[in-house]
Design a protein around this motif. Structure first.
Motif, short mmCIF file in Angstrom:
data_model
loop_
_atom_site.label_atom_id
_atom_site.label_comp_id
_atom_site.label_asym_id
_atom_site.label_seq_id
_atom_site.Cartn_x
_atom_site.Cartn_y
_atom_site.Cartn_z
N TRP A 7 0.84 -1.18 0.00
CA TRP A 7 0.00 0.00 0.00
C TRP A 7 0.88 1.24 0.00
O TRP A 7 1.91 1.28 0.65
CB TRP A 7 -0.90 0.03 1.23
CG TRP A 7 -1.88 -1.08 1.30
CD1 TRP A 7 -2.85 -1.40 0.40
CD2 TRP A 7 -2.00 -2.04 2.35
NE1 TRP A 7 -3.56 -2.49 0.83
CE2 TRP A 7 -3.07 -2.90 2.02
CE3 TRP A 7 -1.32 -2.27 3.54
CZ2 TRP A 7 -3.47 -3.95 2.83
CZ3 TRP A 7 -1.71 -3.31 4.35
CH2 TRP A 7 -2.78 -4.14 3.99
N THR A 8 0.43 2.27 -0.71
CA THR A 8 1.12 3.55 -0.70
C THR A 8 0.15 4.60 -0.21
O THR A 8 -1.07 4.40 -0.21
CB THR A 8 1.63 3.93 -2.10
OG1 THR A 8 0.52 3.97 -3.00
CG2 THR A 8 2.67 2.93 -2.60
N LYS A 19 5.04 3.99 2.28
CA LYS A 19 4.76 2.68 1.69
C LYS A 19 4.63 1.66 2.83
O LYS A 19 5.44 1.67 3.75
CB LYS A 19 5.89 2.26 0.75
CG LYS A 19 5.66 0.90 0.10
CD LYS A 19 6.83 0.56 -0.81
CE LYS A 19 6.66 -0.84 -1.37
NZ LYS A 19 7.83 -1.21 -2.17
N ILE A 20 3.62 0.83 2.73
CA ILE A 20 3.38 -0.24 3.69
C ILE A 20 3.56 -1.56 2.96
O ILE A 20 2.91 -1.80 1.94
CB ILE A 20 1.94 -0.18 4.27
CG1 ILE A 20 1.63 1.21 4.84
CG2 ILE A 20 1.70 -1.30 5.27
CD1 ILE A 20 2.50 1.63 5.98
N VAL A 94 4.55 0.62 14.01
CA VAL A 94 4.19 2.01 13.74
C VAL A 94 2.68 2.06 13.60
O VAL A 94 2.09 1.24 12.88
CB VAL A 94 4.85 2.51 12.43
CG1 VAL A 94 4.43 3.94 12.13
CG2 VAL A 94 6.36 2.37 12.50
N ASN A 95 2.04 2.99 14.29
CA ASN A 95 0.59 3.17 14.14
C ASN A 95 0.34 4.20 13.04
O ASN A 95 0.55 5.39 13.24
CB ASN A 95 -0.04 3.68 15.45
CG ASN A 95 -0.56 2.57 16.30
OD1 ASN A 95 -0.86 1.48 15.83
ND2 ASN A 95 -0.67 2.84 17.59
N ILE A 96 -0.06 3.72 11.89
CA ILE A 96 -0.35 4.65 10.80
C ILE A 96 -1.81 5.06 10.86
O ILE A 96 -2.66 4.32 11.36
CB ILE A 96 -0.01 4.05 9.41
CG1 ILE A 96 -0.95 2.89 9.07
CG2 ILE A 96 1.43 3.65 9.31
CD1 ILE A 96 -1.18 2.73 7.61
N ARG A 97 -2.09 6.23 10.34
CA ARG A 97 -3.48 6.65 10.14
C ARG A 97 -3.89 6.07 8.79
O ARG A 97 -3.34 6.47 7.74
CB ARG A 97 -3.61 8.18 10.10
CG ARG A 97 -2.97 8.94 11.25
CD ARG A 97 -3.76 8.99 12.54
NE ARG A 97 -3.70 7.86 13.40
CZ ARG A 97 -2.69 7.54 14.22
NH1 ARG A 97 -1.61 8.25 14.27
NH2 ARG A 97 -2.78 6.48 15.00
N PRO A 98 -4.77 5.09 8.75
CA PRO A 98 -5.09 4.41 7.49
C PRO A 98 -5.70 5.31 6.43
O PRO A 98 -5.60 5.01 5.24
CB PRO A 98 -6.06 3.31 7.91
CG PRO A 98 -6.58 3.72 9.23
CD PRO A 98 -5.52 4.55 9.87
N THR A 99 -6.26 6.43 6.83
CA THR A 99 -6.80 7.36 5.84
C THR A 99 -5.70 8.05 5.05
O THR A 99 -5.97 8.75 4.08
CB THR A 99 -7.73 8.39 6.50
OG1 THR A 99 -7.05 8.98 7.61
CG2 THR A 99 -9.01 7.73 6.97
N MET A 100 -4.43 7.84 5.43
CA MET A 100 -3.30 8.35 4.65
C MET A 100 -3.04 7.48 3.43
O MET A 100 -2.35 7.88 2.51
CB MET A 100 -2.02 8.41 5.48
CG MET A 100 -2.05 9.36 6.65
SD MET A 100 -2.49 11.05 6.24
CE MET A 100 -4.17 11.10 6.82
N LEU A 101 -3.56 6.26 3.43
CA LEU A 101 -3.33 5.35 2.30
C LEU A 101 -4.12 5.81 1.08
O LEU A 101 -5.22 6.37 1.21
CB LEU A 101 -3.73 3.92 2.68
CG LEU A 101 -2.93 3.34 3.85
CD1 LEU A 101 -3.47 1.97 4.22
CD2 LEU A 101 -1.45 3.27 3.51
#
Length: 153
Positions: A7-8, A19-20, A94-101
């Motif tokens: 995912w980017t 990038k995930i 790392v806790n990403i904010r998924p709405t950044m994807l």
């Protein structure tokens, strides 16, 4: 998404890109008043990504929000979008904010935390709810259950 994800995503202005390349360990919604204020919403969303599966590919995020020793909130220095959080002592994720994807439509919170501070109308559809945070010894079982439920990612 089956197999290994790739995912980017990026901030609102696009100056910081990420990038995930690893599946989330757990997904969540946090209703604490701190997250409400930082997200300007009823709750914040997070996906705990193994650190080796997280990469900044463009730009330099800056620390904002909390500036203490426990957690570091990273933002785009230009548009100030809250992108991810790293916690001291837990550098393995790392806790990403998924709405950044670029495409966050797969995201669904598995747990919700700090429900004792939630706004009365806020509903997430999470499988598990906690008045504060789960006990540390509960996380292993939660991760295992989440992984079993999310095999299709």
């Amino acid at each position: 998404m089956n197999g290994q994800p790739a995912w980017t995503g990026g901030c609102r202005c696009g100056r910081v890109r990420l990038k995930i390349s690893a599946k989330p360990l757990l997904t969540m919604a946090c209703h604490c008043t701190g997250c409400q204020k930082m997200s300007s919403s009823a709750y914040s969303l997070s996906a705990a990504i193994p650190a080796e599966g997280f990469e900044i590919t463009e730009g330099e995020p800056v620390i904002g929000g909390l500036h203490g020793a426990e957690a570091h909130h990273y933002f785009c220095g230009h548009c100030m979008t809250w992108m991810f959080t790293r916690s001291e002592g837990m550098e393995w994720f790392v806790n990403i904010r998924p709405t950044m994807l670029d495409d966050p439509r797969w995201f669904k919170p598995f747990i919700e935390t700090w429900t004792r501070e939630k706004l009365p109308f806020a509903e997430t559809g999470a499988v598990h709810s906690y008045e504060a945070l789960p006990e540390m010894d509960a996380y292993e079982g939660l991760v295992r259950e989440y992984m079993a439920c999310s095999r299709g990612l």
